[in-house]
Scaffold this motif. Structure first.
Motif, PDB file in Angstrom:
ATOM      1  N   MET A  89     -18.364  -0.788  12.814  1.00 37.79           N
ATOM      2  CA  MET A  89     -17.570  -2.011  12.609  1.00 37.79           C
ATOM      3  C   MET A  89     -17.955  -2.686  11.281  1.00 37.79           C
ATOM      4  N   ALA A  90     -19.242  -2.662  10.936  1.00 36.61           N
ATOM      5  CA  ALA A  90     -19.680  -3.240   9.656  1.00 36.61           C
ATOM      6  C   ALA A  90     -19.136  -2.422   8.490  1.00 36.61           C
ATOM      7  N   TYR A  91     -19.206  -1.071   8.595  1.00 33.29           N
ATOM      8  CA  TYR A  91     -18.644  -0.214   7.543  1.00 33.29           C
ATOM      9  C   TYR A  91     -17.157  -0.487   7.371  1.00 33.29           C
ATOM     10  N   LYS A  92     -16.453  -0.623   8.480  1.00 27.57           N
ATOM     11  CA  LYS A  92     -15.008  -0.846   8.430  1.00 27.57           C
ATOM     12  C   LYS A  92     -14.697  -2.191   7.767  1.00 27.57           C
ATOM     13  N   GLN A  93     -15.463  -3.226   8.105  1.00 27.29           N
ATOM     14  CA  GLN A  93     -15.267  -4.543   7.498  1.00 27.29           C
ATOM     15  C   GLN A  93     -15.533  -4.486   5.995  1.00 27.29           C
ATOM     16  N   GLU A  94     -16.615  -3.804   5.599  1.00 27.43           N
ATOM     17  CA  GLU A  94     -16.926  -3.663   4.174  1.00 27.43           C
ATOM     18  C   GLU A  94     -15.793  -2.948   3.443  1.00 27.43           C
ATOM     19  N   TRP A  95     -15.247  -1.890   4.061  1.00 23.50           N
ATOM     20  CA  TRP A  95     -14.148  -1.141   3.447  1.00 23.50           C
ATOM     21  C   TRP A  95     -12.924  -2.038   3.274  1.00 23.50           C
ATOM     22  N   GLN A  96     -12.590  -2.820   4.298  1.00 22.07           N
ATOM     23  CA  GLN A  96     -11.423  -3.688   4.208  1.00 22.07           C
ATOM     24  C   GLN A  96     -11.591  -4.720   3.104  1.00 22.07           C
ATOM     25  N   GLU A  97     -12.799  -5.270   2.972  1.00 28.05           N
ATOM     26  CA  GLU A  97     -13.051  -6.258   1.918  1.00 28.05           C
ATOM     27  C   GLU A  97     -12.973  -5.607   0.539  1.00 28.05           C
ATOM     28  N   ALA A  98     -13.542  -4.423   0.393  1.00 27.62           N
ATOM     29  CA  ALA A  98     -13.495  -3.714  -0.891  1.00 27.62           C
ATOM     30  C   ALA A  98     -12.062  -3.341  -1.245  1.00 27.62           C
ATOM     31  N   ARG A  99     -11.303  -2.875  -0.264  1.00 26.81           N
ATOM     32  CA  ARG A  99      -9.906  -2.505  -0.506  1.00 26.81           C
ATOM     33  C   ARG A  99      -9.090  -3.710  -0.962  1.00 26.81           C
ATOM     34  N   GLU A 100      -9.301  -4.856  -0.316  1.00 26.93           N
ATOM     35  CA  GLU A 100      -8.582  -6.070  -0.716  1.00 26.93           C
ATOM     36  C   GLU A 100      -8.931  -6.458  -2.153  1.00 26.93           C
ATOM     37  N   MET A 101     -10.219  -6.349  -2.508  1.00 29.33           N
ATOM     38  CA  MET A 101     -10.639  -6.707  -3.859  1.00 29.33           C
ATOM     39  C   MET A 101     -10.044  -5.751  -4.889  1.00 29.33           C
ATOM     40  N   ILE A 102     -10.066  -4.459  -4.599  1.00 30.53           N
ATOM     41  CA  ILE A 102      -9.487  -3.475  -5.522  1.00 30.53           C
ATOM     42  C   ILE A 102      -7.983  -3.697  -5.665  1.00 30.53           C
ATOM     43  N   ASP A 103      -7.316  -3.971  -4.547  1.00 34.36           N
ATOM     44  CA  ASP A 103      -5.875  -4.276  -4.617  1.00 34.36           C
ATOM     45  C   ASP A 103      -5.608  -5.457  -5.548  1.00 34.36           C
ATOM     46  N   LYS A 104      -6.411  -6.499  -5.453  1.00 34.18           N
ATOM     47  CA  LYS A 104      -6.236  -7.666  -6.321  1.00 34.18           C
ATOM     48  C   LYS A 104      -6.480  -7.308  -7.780  1.00 34.18           C
ATOM     49  N   LEU A 105      -7.495  -6.499  -8.032  1.00 31.28           N
ATOM     50  CA  LEU A 105      -7.830  -6.145  -9.397  1.00 31.28           C
ATOM     51  C   LEU A 105      -6.827  -5.203 -10.043  1.00 31.28           C
ATOM     52  N   LEU A 106      -6.134  -4.425  -9.238  1.00 32.99           N
ATOM     53  CA  LEU A 106      -5.192  -3.452  -9.776  1.00 32.99           C
ATOM     54  C   LEU A 106      -3.752  -3.958  -9.802  1.00 32.99           C
ATOM     55  N   GLN A 107      -3.506  -5.159  -9.350  1.00 27.94           N
ATOM     56  CA  GLN A 107      -2.130  -5.692  -9.358  1.00 27.94           C
ATOM     57  C   GLN A 107      -1.748  -6.159 -10.730  1.00 27.94           C
TER      58      GLN A 107
END
Length: 107
Positions: A89-107
């Motif tokens: 669950m911690a790995y999954k939460q970290e992945w979701q946070e990283a994905r959101e940040m990358i999405d913001k940076l690549l927009q």
């Protein structure tokens, strides 16, 4: 080496734990299922898979036991522990946070 492979390799433990949430399994079957889920686009190298198993076991996230096959070689099975479920669950939460940040940076 592609960026995709680098990203996936960084999440080997989470991928294994995710698979073990579905039930106990052994190395060859886990890798076969990963290949099936990715339409044969991703395969864990044997050394990578078994190194990850050792790390997960040392951390208390999985336990191992020997199967009782009637024919053929005995298989070492892997099972997720309660601590492993929390880690997933911690790995999954970290992945979701990283994905959101990358999405913001690549927009």
């Amino acid at each position: 080496m592609s960026m995709k492979s680098d990203i996936l390799r960084g999440h080997t433990e989470a991928i294994i734990l995710s698979h073990l949430l579905e039930g106990d399994s052994y190395g060859y079957q886990i890798n076969k299922d990963i290949m099936k889920k990715t339409d044969n686009l991703y395969e864990l190298k044997e050394a990578t898979l078994y190194s990850a198993f050792r790390r997960l076991e040392q951390a208390g996230y999985i336990r191992t036991y020997w199967g009782d096959e009637g024919a053929g070689a005995r298989r070492r099975y892997y099972a997720i522990t309660g601590e492993g479920r929390k880690a997933y669950m911690a790995y999954k939460q970290e992945w979701q946070e990283a994905r959101e940040m990358i999405d913001k940076l690549l927009q």
